[in-house]
Design a protein around this motif. Structure first.
Motif, PDB file in Angstrom:
ATOM      1  N   VAL A  29       0.841  -1.204   0.000  1.00  0.00           N
ATOM      2  CA  VAL A  29       0.000   0.000   0.000  1.00  0.00           C
ATOM      3  C   VAL A  29       0.874   1.252   0.000  1.00  0.00           C
ATOM      4  O   VAL A  29       0.656   2.181  -0.795  1.00  0.00           O
ATOM      5  CB  VAL A  29      -0.974  -0.005   1.195  1.00  0.00           C
ATOM      6  CG1 VAL A  29      -1.675   1.338   1.338  1.00  0.00           C
ATOM      7  CG2 VAL A  29      -1.994  -1.120   1.045  1.00  0.00           C
ATOM      8  N   LYS A  30       1.875   1.288   0.869  1.00  0.00           N
ATOM      9  CA  LYS A  30       2.764   2.456   0.935  1.00  0.00           C
ATOM     10  C   LYS A  30       3.538   2.640  -0.362  1.00  0.00           C
ATOM     11  O   LYS A  30       3.729   3.759  -0.827  1.00  0.00           O
ATOM     12  CB  LYS A  30       3.734   2.323   2.109  1.00  0.00           C
ATOM     13  CG  LYS A  30       3.079   2.533   3.456  1.00  0.00           C
ATOM     14  CD  LYS A  30       4.079   2.345   4.571  1.00  0.00           C
ATOM     15  CE  LYS A  30       3.439   2.505   5.935  1.00  0.00           C
ATOM     16  NZ  LYS A  30       4.411   2.313   7.015  1.00  0.00           N
ATOM     17  N   ALA A  31       4.001   1.539  -0.953  1.00  0.00           N
ATOM     18  CA  ALA A  31       4.763   1.625  -2.206  1.00  0.00           C
ATOM     19  C   ALA A  31       3.894   2.156  -3.338  1.00  0.00           C
ATOM     20  O   ALA A  31       4.329   3.016  -4.113  1.00  0.00           O
ATOM     21  CB  ALA A  31       5.333   0.255  -2.568  1.00  0.00           C
ATOM     22  N   VAL A  32       2.669   1.670  -3.446  1.00  0.00           N
ATOM     23  CA  VAL A  32       1.757   2.142  -4.496  1.00  0.00           C
ATOM     24  C   VAL A  32       1.443   3.620  -4.286  1.00  0.00           C
ATOM     25  O   VAL A  32       1.485   4.414  -5.227  1.00  0.00           O
ATOM     26  CB  VAL A  32       0.471   1.282  -4.532  1.00  0.00           C
ATOM     27  CG1 VAL A  32      -0.608   1.930  -5.381  1.00  0.00           C
ATOM     28  CG2 VAL A  32       0.788  -0.117  -5.046  1.00  0.00           C
ATOM     29  N   ALA A  33       1.161   4.006  -3.049  1.00  0.00           N
ATOM     30  CA  ALA A  33       0.860   5.412  -2.760  1.00  0.00           C
ATOM     31  C   ALA A  33       2.055   6.301  -3.093  1.00  0.00           C
ATOM     32  O   ALA A  33       1.902   7.373  -3.706  1.00  0.00           O
ATOM     33  CB  ALA A  33       0.475   5.570  -1.289  1.00  0.00           C
ATOM     34  N   ARG A  34       3.228   5.867  -2.724  1.00  0.00           N
ATOM     35  CA  ARG A  34       4.436   6.641  -2.996  1.00  0.00           C
ATOM     36  C   ARG A  34       4.671   6.764  -4.499  1.00  0.00           C
ATOM     37  O   ARG A  34       4.991   7.843  -4.996  1.00  0.00           O
ATOM     38  CB  ARG A  34       5.635   5.945  -2.340  1.00  0.00           C
ATOM     39  CG  ARG A  34       6.933   6.654  -2.531  1.00  0.00           C
ATOM     40  CD  ARG A  34       8.042   5.867  -1.872  1.00  0.00           C
ATOM     41  NE  ARG A  34       8.519   6.599  -0.711  1.00  0.00           N
ATOM     42  CZ  ARG A  34       9.587   6.266  -0.013  1.00  0.00           C
ATOM     43  NH1 ARG A  34      10.258   5.171  -0.301  1.00  0.00           N
ATOM     44  NH2 ARG A  34       9.975   7.005   0.989  1.00  0.00           N
ATOM     45  N   ALA A  35       4.486   5.691  -5.239  1.00  0.00           N
ATOM     46  CA  ALA A  35       4.683   5.709  -6.691  1.00  0.00           C
ATOM     47  C   ALA A  35       3.733   6.701  -7.360  1.00  0.00           C
ATOM     48  O   ALA A  35       4.145   7.492  -8.220  1.00  0.00           O
ATOM     49  CB  ALA A  35       4.485   4.312  -7.268  1.00  0.00           C
ATOM     50  N   PHE A  36       2.474   6.677  -6.968  1.00  0.00           N
ATOM     51  CA  PHE A  36       1.509   7.601  -7.573  1.00  0.00           C
ATOM     52  C   PHE A  36       1.785   9.047  -7.163  1.00  0.00           C
ATOM     53  O   PHE A  36       1.592   9.969  -7.955  1.00  0.00           O
ATOM     54  CB  PHE A  36       0.069   7.180  -7.252  1.00  0.00           C
ATOM     55  CG  PHE A  36      -0.433   6.100  -8.171  1.00  0.00           C
ATOM     56  CD1 PHE A  36      -0.986   6.421  -9.404  1.00  0.00           C
ATOM     57  CD2 PHE A  36      -0.331   4.768  -7.821  1.00  0.00           C
ATOM     58  CE1 PHE A  36      -1.434   5.436 -10.264  1.00  0.00           C
ATOM     59  CE2 PHE A  36      -0.775   3.769  -8.675  1.00  0.00           C
ATOM     60  CZ  PHE A  36      -1.328   4.105  -9.899  1.00  0.00           C
ATOM     61  N   ARG A  37       2.257   9.255  -5.931  1.00  0.00           N
ATOM     62  CA  ARG A  37       2.622  10.611  -5.499  1.00  0.00           C
ATOM     63  C   ARG A  37       3.790  11.121  -6.330  1.00  0.00           C
ATOM     64  O   ARG A  37       3.779  12.261  -6.808  1.00  0.00           O
ATOM     65  CB  ARG A  37       2.984  10.627  -4.009  1.00  0.00           C
ATOM     66  CG  ARG A  37       3.344  12.020  -3.485  1.00  0.00           C
ATOM     67  CD  ARG A  37       3.588  12.025  -1.981  1.00  0.00           C
ATOM     68  NE  ARG A  37       4.708  11.220  -1.571  1.00  0.00           N
ATOM     69  CZ  ARG A  37       5.970  11.657  -1.514  1.00  0.00           C
ATOM     70  NH1 ARG A  37       6.261  12.889  -1.854  1.00  0.00           N
ATOM     71  NH2 ARG A  37       6.942  10.852  -1.115  1.00  0.00           N
ATOM     72  N   TRP A  38       4.791  10.269  -6.522  1.00  0.00           N
ATOM     73  CA  TRP A  38       5.945  10.663  -7.329  1.00  0.00           C
ATOM     74  C   TRP A  38       5.533  10.958  -8.767  1.00  0.00           C
ATOM     75  O   TRP A  38       6.006  11.905  -9.374  1.00  0.00           O
ATOM     76  CB  TRP A  38       7.006   9.578  -7.309  1.00  0.00           C
ATOM     77  CG  TRP A  38       7.751   9.463  -6.007  1.00  0.00           C
ATOM     78  CD1 TRP A  38       7.767  10.357  -4.974  1.00  0.00           C
ATOM     79  CD2 TRP A  38       8.585   8.384  -5.614  1.00  0.00           C
ATOM     80  NE1 TRP A  38       8.571   9.892  -3.958  1.00  0.00           N
ATOM     81  CE2 TRP A  38       9.082   8.693  -4.329  1.00  0.00           C
ATOM     82  CE3 TRP A  38       8.961   7.194  -6.213  1.00  0.00           C
ATOM     83  CZ2 TRP A  38       9.946   7.842  -3.647  1.00  0.00           C
ATOM     84  CZ3 TRP A  38       9.822   6.340  -5.531  1.00  0.00           C
ATOM     85  CH2 TRP A  38      10.305   6.666  -4.256  1.00  0.00           C
ATOM     86  N   ARG A  39       4.656  10.128  -9.314  1.00  0.00           N
ATOM     87  CA  ARG A  39       4.210  10.360 -10.693  1.00  0.00           C
ATOM     88  C   ARG A  39       3.515  11.705 -10.807  1.00  0.00           C
ATOM     89  O   ARG A  39       3.750  12.459 -11.750  1.00  0.00           O
ATOM     90  CB  ARG A  39       3.294   9.232 -11.167  1.00  0.00           C
ATOM     91  CG  ARG A  39       2.930   9.399 -12.649  1.00  0.00           C
ATOM     92  CD  ARG A  39       2.107   8.273 -13.157  1.00  0.00           C
ATOM     93  NE  ARG A  39       0.705   8.593 -12.946  1.00  0.00           N
ATOM     94  CZ  ARG A  39      -0.297   7.835 -13.328  1.00  0.00           C
ATOM     95  NH1 ARG A  39      -0.064   6.677 -13.919  1.00  0.00           N
ATOM     96  NH2 ARG A  39      -1.535   8.194 -13.117  1.00  0.00           N
ATOM     97  N   ARG A  40       2.660  12.020  -9.834  1.00  0.00           N
ATOM     98  CA  ARG A  40       1.970  13.326  -9.852  1.00  0.00           C
ATOM     99  C   ARG A  40       2.976  14.467  -9.794  1.00  0.00           C
ATOM    100  O   ARG A  40       2.832  15.471 -10.487  1.00  0.00           O
ATOM    101  CB  ARG A  40       0.976  13.432  -8.688  1.00  0.00           C
ATOM    102  CG  ARG A  40      -0.333  12.743  -8.926  1.00  0.00           C
ATOM    103  CD  ARG A  40      -1.387  13.106  -7.881  1.00  0.00           C
ATOM    104  NE  ARG A  40      -0.942  12.992  -6.507  1.00  0.00           N
ATOM    105  CZ  ARG A  40      -0.968  11.872  -5.790  1.00  0.00           C
ATOM    106  NH1 ARG A  40      -1.395  10.751  -6.322  1.00  0.00           N
ATOM    107  NH2 ARG A  40      -0.549  11.865  -4.542  1.00  0.00           N
ATOM    108  N   MET A  41       4.006  14.332  -8.973  1.00  0.00           N
ATOM    109  CA  MET A  41       5.024  15.381  -8.867  1.00  0.00           C
ATOM    110  C   MET A  41       5.777  15.543 -10.183  1.00  0.00           C
ATOM    111  O   MET A  41       6.067  16.675 -10.595  1.00  0.00           O
ATOM    112  CB  MET A  41       5.987  15.082  -7.714  1.00  0.00           C
ATOM    113  CG  MET A  41       5.305  15.201  -6.362  1.00  0.00           C
ATOM    114  SD  MET A  41       6.332  15.069  -4.856  1.00  0.00           S
ATOM    115  CE  MET A  41       7.629  13.977  -5.224  1.00  0.00           C
ATOM    116  N   MET A  42       6.064  14.440 -10.850  1.00  0.00           N
ATOM    117  CA  MET A  42       6.754  14.508 -12.145  1.00  0.00           C
ATOM    118  C   MET A  42       5.837  15.143 -13.197  1.00  0.00           C
ATOM    119  O   MET A  42       6.268  16.013 -13.954  1.00  0.00           O
ATOM    120  CB  MET A  42       7.174  13.103 -12.608  1.00  0.00           C
ATOM    121  CG  MET A  42       8.181  12.410 -11.735  1.00  0.00           C
ATOM    122  SD  MET A  42       9.892  12.912 -11.982  1.00  0.00           S
ATOM    123  CE  MET A  42      10.174  12.455 -13.662  1.00  0.00           C
TER     124      MET A  42
END
Length: 99
Positions: free
Chosen positions: A19-32
């Motif tokens: 869950v944390k990894a998926v959330a982090r990945a989507f947060r990073w994608r949004r920032m990019m």
């Protein structure tokens, strides 16, 4: 003792690592996508994480919506782990494991 399967896991069965990894990945994608960081190397430097790890984690945003929802609900397929998802997987949703 019975083992939980994808059909009888409740919300408390969510794999917090996934869950944390998926959330982090989507947060990073949004920032990019928002232009906050122009490259994965810039993002990795800002997060103080190896760029290879960032790249592999960002691939989680290519998981099918059904798998992402299953991970968040604790219904991911049996045996699905973060180390396993860090390995290459098909980007075509129909070729990914069903949730």
């Amino acid at each position: 003792m019975t083992h939980a399967t994808a059909t009888n896991q409740g919300p408390s069965a969510a794999d917090t690592t996934l869950v944390k990894a998926v959330a982090r990945a989507f947060r990073w994608r949004r920032m990019m996508e928002a232009g906050r960081y122009g490259t994965i190397d810039e993002l990795a430097a800002a997060e103080k994480i190896n760029s290879s790890y960032v790249s592999r984690l960002l691939r989680l945003t290519l998981l099918s919506p059904a798998i992402v929802e299953a991970i968040l609900d604790g219904r991911q397929p049996d045996g699905m782990t973060l180390p396993g998802l860090m390995e290459p997987f098909p980007v075509e949703w129909w070729q990914q494991p069903t949730a």
